[in-house]
Design a protein around this motif. Structure first.
Motif, PDB file in Angstrom:
ATOM      1  N   ASP A 167       0.817  -1.215   0.000  1.00  0.00           N
ATOM      2  CA  ASP A 167       0.000   0.000   0.000  1.00  0.00           C
ATOM      3  C   ASP A 167       0.849   1.264   0.000  1.00  0.00           C
ATOM      4  OD1 ASP A 167      -2.476  -1.115  -0.218  1.00  0.00           O
ATOM      5  OD2 ASP A 167      -2.638  -1.515   1.929  1.00  0.00           O
ATOM      6  N   ASP A 168       2.043   1.185  -0.559  1.00  0.00           N
ATOM      7  CA  ASP A 168       2.917   2.359  -0.515  1.00  0.00           C
ATOM      8  C   ASP A 168       3.134   2.964  -1.901  1.00  0.00           C
ATOM      9  OD1 ASP A 168       4.265   0.243  -1.552  1.00  0.00           O
ATOM     10  OD2 ASP A 168       5.972   0.324  -0.189  1.00  0.00           O
ATOM     11  N   VAL A 169       2.258   2.613  -2.846  1.00  0.00           N
ATOM     12  CA  VAL A 169       2.448   3.145  -4.196  1.00  0.00           C
ATOM     13  C   VAL A 169       1.568   4.382  -4.388  1.00  0.00           C
ATOM     14  CG1 VAL A 169       2.317   2.651  -6.646  1.00  0.00           C
ATOM     15  CG2 VAL A 169       2.960   0.842  -5.053  1.00  0.00           C
ATOM     16  N   GLU A 170       2.231   5.526  -4.566  1.00  0.00           N
ATOM     17  CA  GLU A 170       1.501   6.793  -4.683  1.00  0.00           C
ATOM     18  C   GLU A 170       1.466   7.239  -6.141  1.00  0.00           C
ATOM     19  OE1 GLU A 170       0.446   8.511  -1.959  1.00  0.00           O
ATOM     20  OE2 GLU A 170       1.308   7.147  -0.453  1.00  0.00           O
ATOM     21  N   ILE A 171       0.472   8.040  -6.473  1.00  0.00           N
ATOM     22  CA  ILE A 171       0.509   8.700  -7.764  1.00  0.00           C
ATOM     23  C   ILE A 171       1.528   9.845  -7.677  1.00  0.00           C
ATOM     24  CG2 ILE A 171      -1.910   8.162  -8.196  1.00  0.00           C
ATOM     25  CD1 ILE A 171      -2.348  11.292  -7.851  1.00  0.00           C
ATOM     26  N   VAL A 172       1.852  10.454  -8.822  1.00  0.00           N
ATOM     27  CA  VAL A 172       2.793  11.580  -8.816  1.00  0.00           C
ATOM     28  C   VAL A 172       1.992  12.844  -9.111  1.00  0.00           C
ATOM     29  CG1 VAL A 172       4.965  12.450  -9.756  1.00  0.00           C
ATOM     30  CG2 VAL A 172       4.507   9.985  -9.771  1.00  0.00           C
TER      31      VAL A 172
END
Lengths: 469, 623
Positions: free
Chosen positions: A459-464
């Motif tokens: 759950d650590d994938v962020e958008i930019v």
């Protein structure tokens, strides 16, 4: 193509179910489930900035330090060894101790934004104020197939669903006569990693990328084979569908059987829709010129760029256009020679596509992506070439929904590794989904006891957010 | 779609992992950056109380009011749940339907009119003889093997960039076919694939243990230690999914989110195989297992990364599958043989449940539990838990004979009852059993791509029945050949080989043969327990427009003309009998006659009619 006969066929095949129901049935046959996925779990139309994607995939790995990532320090260090301060480098071909190679061609600032672009790409450079260049992209493998898989599916392993398949699954189709995800491979040869790059993995086959070609046979088995006339085919369809209706009536109107009847109607419609789609005769002379169809070195890639525009115009969600045969942009030996060839074949067509999207009002809700599976090393290989570099490289996004005339992040001073505001391939994928109005964390498919996702399990994938307009 | 997080049990487990498990075993040195110690959560009695982990016992048959039509124990368990909603089994399917159903389920081939006649004679007593006949024919193994090859992620090439051929990989395919035909006991079948090289007659082991190394591979990678690491982790995950029915691969990076499988359990299982996979050499294949004289030390890997190597790990059995009082450790020097034997020992409740569930799926298109490769906590209970246990215990007491289980299922009324086409009160049955949880009728299924191709070849008289040997290369459209590297799909030297059964088609990992690809054959990237069932326009275009369909249709037209002495009516009847394996009915006869009477050339019309029939649901589905 067969207009009068077509009407005749539909008379028999009608059956009283609208196209909308068909799309859902075709899309969701897996596990006998004939309902659409609940898009509201991840999709919000209000959040969607774009409706479709054209991905220009430069297969083989274009050199970021020679195209979109100017490195004056690398010019200064030309011919010297990699300074010790950079530590050890994992490479494909043991080039870590080779002399550094300065950028092959000069960079210049363009437009009001002053975005720096190499002289390799004079036409794309005219769009500098529209480009959103990611200069700090990075992935995990120095190998072509693993990186091709990662850029396409998020994983370096074989067999996961590609981004296009996820989008087709996550949004459904806009056009009942054409597939939602189309791939236009380079006709000169396959890519490293093969068709699994656009496979649907564990998603149903209906979400797989359908490969199309220019010319009279754009889809495999679209037309009757030699020795079987259109008239015969139409007859065969009519008989089959009549028998199918009788068969269905005895089986409590089974959804799956009904879906198959509908799949024949779709196949039939594709027989007219696909040739119409690839028929460029109605395109004006100036449009053809814009894409470079009038010049030998640009006409092949230009044709596929034009096809991509025609597809999204007709509601195809996700189009991938590949540049590069099996070797493609893989400039191990001589960057100047390789990139001169590939840039001159693609620069004008890409520029033409961008202009055309603007002229036709498609700009605002289309996302265009340009990039390869990785970039190239600042060290030289065989004197004038460069080895693979997944540790830091470029891609650009463009279209009305991304921040124009902007360069995001940075590699270190020689372009070896992403250094500032790093963007992993997963972050790029999350951002693409976000632009389409899809919550990247919520888009999932239940498989083998897990909610599988494009961005992986963590759950650590962020958008930019900086990339958004 | 299931949301595992909503299960309170699951949430408790997760919380347990986070906060309340007592530190049991502090293992594996912390990584260099000084992260926290690895703490292994205990497997609790609650964990072991999950249905699939309970000791296997033989349930007694339930009470059923009306037993007149019930054929064996299977039917009692099914009838009990049908009675709950006021239903009984449906009527017996007709000889024609049963001939078709049985021929496809056991041979993957279409019935002929003579199959139907054989069943009609002394029906229904004739059915069990027919079943025996099909089970003892070599075509049984050629069909049954494919389901296992899907599980084994079998292909004859590496995948990735070069997709190189694995010489001799076809021998494993033939080994599976033969094992199915000989009815090799399942415990032996398992032992051979995991430790065949350590058993008497160990020569076979070089073939049977190919199961372990069947997955994708990248022999030209620079980091050969990473290649080996990936292969071992992939092998461990596959063994867990295929034999134990648990998704072990989730535990290579972290403790399993839902099931009581710790990351240490994963690496203990991997340690079982560590000494049998050599250090890898660039561009060299490792196709099967062999004990190494100087084996690598089995280790724990933080986050599953090769660079996160921790302390040494001893081989062991996954703790959840053992009673609390039993020791999970395996003697290192014989670990692999011990593990393979344990899999089919009375101590292990999973293996038998997993395989009978898979066989059930082969005949009903769905397994008794949701996913046959995941019997963990997320999977929920089977529709008929007692039936599953009864079948599993029956397998064990029949010395692991798989044909015995096939036989039981096929002879049951549950299997032989009418399908949608013949159930008298279908609407009522569908209403009472809307999700088909109770088997109120026989469900039917679409044919696989392999079955469709083999059927068309068989019907048109083209099928070449030679068995075994290296994979063959039937024609590939030039548009697809151009996407491959040079010489990756050469035309067949012997023309006949293009017409061999689909199981013998060369299995290239990077390019599934088009008709198989269109009809959901898995991509051999990972073990596949259930194929998708998609319905796509690509499938329709293939069946309608491929040169293959036309070739088969033309052959059918020739056969029909030769059989009919120039009588149109006879030609139509003969075509329907040929393609559907049953006599023609009035309506369809009229439909076809109408086109044959048009002024077009008659031969062309027969071809048109044959193409039409190949594109009907009656041809593509089994009732």
């Amino acid at each position: 193509m067969h207009t009068p006969s077509r009407r005749r066929f539909l008379q028999y095949a009608g059956g009283g179910i609208g196209n909308l129901a068909l799309a859902s049935m075709l899309a969701n046959e897996a596990h006998g489930d004939t309902t659409l996925p609940d898009y509201s779990q991840w999709y919000d139309a209000k959040r969607a900035k774009v409706k479709r994607v054209i991905w220009l995939f430069m297969h083989g790995g274009p050199s970021h330090v020679d195209l979109f990532d100017p490195k004056p320090v690398l010019s200064k260090l030309n011919g010297q060894l990699l300074p010790d301060s950079f530590g050890s480098v994992r490479t494909r071909r043991k080039v870590a101790t080779n002399p550094l190679l300065g950028p092959i061609k000069p960079f210049r600032r363009h437009g009001e934004s002053g975005l720096e672009i190499s002289e390799f790409l004079p036409h794309i450079a005219k769009h500098a104020d529209e480009l959103c260049v990611v200069r700090s992209l990075h992935g995990d493998s120095v190998n072509h197939p693993q990186s091709v898989y990662q850029m396409n599916t998020g994983s370096i392993l074989m067999g996961r669903p590609s981004v296009g398949s996820w989008v087709a699954y996550g949004l459904g189709s806009e056009n009942q006569d054409l597939p939602a995800f189309v791939v236009l491979p380079d006709p000169r040869g396959g890519l490293k990693g093969g068709p699994p790059a656009w496979g649907s993995g564990f998603l149903p086959a209906s979400y797989q990328g359908v490969t199309m070609r220019s010319g009279p046979n754009p889809i495999l088995h679209l037309n009757p084979p030699k020795g079987f006339s259109n008239q015969q085919q139409l007859r065969a369809l009519e008989i089959a569908q009549k028998l199918n209706q009788a068969h269905l009536a005895k089986r409590e109107n089974d959804d799956e059987l009904l879906a198959r009847i509908k799949s024949y109607e779709l196949a039939f419609r594709m027989q007219s829709a696909a040739p119409e789609l690839v028929d460029l005769s109605q395109e004006s002379k100036s449009t053809r010129r814009q894409y470079g169809l009038d010049q030998k070195h640009t006409s092949e890639f230009g044709t596929r760029c034009l096809l991509a525009r025609r597809m999204i115009e007709r509601g195809v969600r996700f189009v991938q256009v590949y540049s590069g045969d099996t070797n493609g942009w893989d400039a191990h030996k001589d960057v100047l020679k390789n990139h001169s060839e590939y840039c001159s074949a693609t620069d004008l067509p890409v520029s033409g596509l961008l202009s055309d999207l603007k002229q036709r009002g498609l700009w605002d809700d289309t996302l265009v992506i340009w990039g390869g599976e990785f970039g190239r090393m600042p060290m030289s290989e065989q004197g004038k070439g460069r080895d693979h570099n997944p540790w830091g490289y470029c891609c650009f996004l463009t279209g009305g929904a991304v921040r124009p005339g902007y360069a995001h992040g940075a590699t270190d001073e020689i372009g070896l590794r992403a250094a500032e505001d790093k963007v992993h391939v997963r972050n790029l994928h999350a951002t693409i989904l976000h632009l389409l109005g899809i919550d990247h964390e919520a888009l999932s498919y239940f498989h083998n006891g897990l909610d599988e996702r494009l961005i992986g399990p963590t759950d650590d994938v962020e958008i930019v957010p900086e990339l958004l307009a | 779609m299931k949301r595992p997080m909503e299960s309170s049990l699951v949430c408790l487990l997760i919380l347990g992992h986070l906060v309340s498990f007592p530190p049991q075993v502090a293992c594996a040195s912390p990584p260099e950056d000084g992260e926290t110690l690895v703490v292994e959560p205990e497997v609790t009695e609650d964990d072991r109380d999950h249905w699939s982990l309970r000791p296997l016992t033989r349930p007694t048959l339930p009470d059923v009011k009306n037993t007149t039509v019930l054929a064996n124990a299977i039917d009692y368990f099914v009838a009990a749940q049908l009675e709950e909603v006021g239903l009984e089994h449906s009527s017996l399917a007709s000889p024609a339907s049963l001939a078709r159903r049985l021929k496809y389920d056991l041979h993957g081939l279409p019935p002929t009119l003579s199959d139907v006649r054989q069943l009609e004679d002394r029906f229904p007593e004739s059915v069990s003889d027919y079943i025996e006949q099909l089970l003892s024919d070599m075509a049984f193994g050629e069909h049954a093997a494919q389901a296992w090859l899907d599980l084994a992620r079998f292909a004859e090439t590496d995948g990735f960039e070069h997709d190189k051929v694995r010489k001799g990989a076809w021998r494993y395919r033939d080994w599976v076919i033969n094992a199915m035909n000989e009815d090799m006991p399942y415990d032996e079948f398992v032992r051979q694939q995991l430790a065949g090289d350590l058993l008497p007659n160990s020569k076979q082991g070089a073939v049977s243990t190919m199961f372990c190394m069947c997955g994708p591979d990248m022999p030209d990678i620079n980091e050969q230690d990473l290649r080996r690491h990936d292969k071992l982790n992939e092998l461990t995950g596959t063994v867990g999914a295929v034999f134990l029915g648990l998704q072990f691969q989730c535990a290579q990076c972290h403790d399993h989110k839902y099931d009581p499988i710790s990351q240490l359990d994963f690496y203990r299982l991997r340690a079982v195989f560590e000494s049998s996979v050599p250090l890898m050499k660039r561009d060299r294949h490792v196709l099967s297992l062999a004990e190494q004289s100087d084996p690598e030390t089995a280790k724990f890997y933080h986050r599953g990364d090769l660079s996160g190597a921790g302390k040494a790990v001893e081989p062991g059995i996954p703790r959840l599958a053992l009673p609390a009082e039993k020791d999970h450790r395996l003697e290192s020097t014989r670990a692999r043989l011990l593990f393979a034997s344990w899999l089919c020992s009375p101590d292990n409740p999973l293996t038998a449940r997993v395989i009978v569930n898979r066989i059930w799926q082969q005949h009903f298109g769905r397994s008794l539990s949701e996913n046959p490769s995941d019997l963990g906590v997320v999977a929920g209970s089977p529709t008929h838990p007692q039936l599953l246990d009864w079948l599993a215990s029956e397998l064990v007491s029949a010395d692991w004979s798989l044909k015995h289980i096939h036989r039981l299922i096929l002879n049951s009324r549950t299997y032989q009852q009418a399908g949608k086409n013949e159930s008298q009160d279908l609407a009522f049955r569908v209403k009472k059993d809307p999700d088909f949880q109770r088997y109120a009728f026989y469900p039917g299924r679409r044919l696989s791509g392999e079955e469709i191709r083999d059927s068309m070849l068989s019907i048109s008289g083209l099928l070449e029945r030679e068995r075994g040997g290296p994979g063959v290369f039937p024609p590939l459209p030039p548009e697809l050949r151009s996407t491959l590297l040079k010489n990756q799909w050469s035309a067949q030297k012997h023309e006949k080989d293009a017409y061999r059964r689909s199981i013998y088609t060369f299995a290239r990992r990077n390019l599934r043969y088009p008709i198989f690809d269109a009809f959901d054959r898995p991509d051999a990237g990972a073990s596949c327990a259930v194929r998708n069932k998609s319905t796509t326009a690509t499938q329709s275009l293939y069946l309608l427009n491929s040169p293959f369909t036309l070739e088969c249709a033309q052959k059918c037209a020739t056969i029909v003309v030769n059989n009919s002495n120039g009588k149109i009516e006879r030609e139509v009847d003969s075509l329907i009998e040929l393609i559907y394996g049953r006599p023609a009915d009035e309506a369809e006869r009229e439909e076809l006659l109408a086109i044959l009477r048009t002024p077009e050339n008659l031969a062309a019309s027969l071809v048109t009619a044959a193409v039409a029939l190949f594109n009907t649901n009656e041809f593509l589905y089994v009732d």
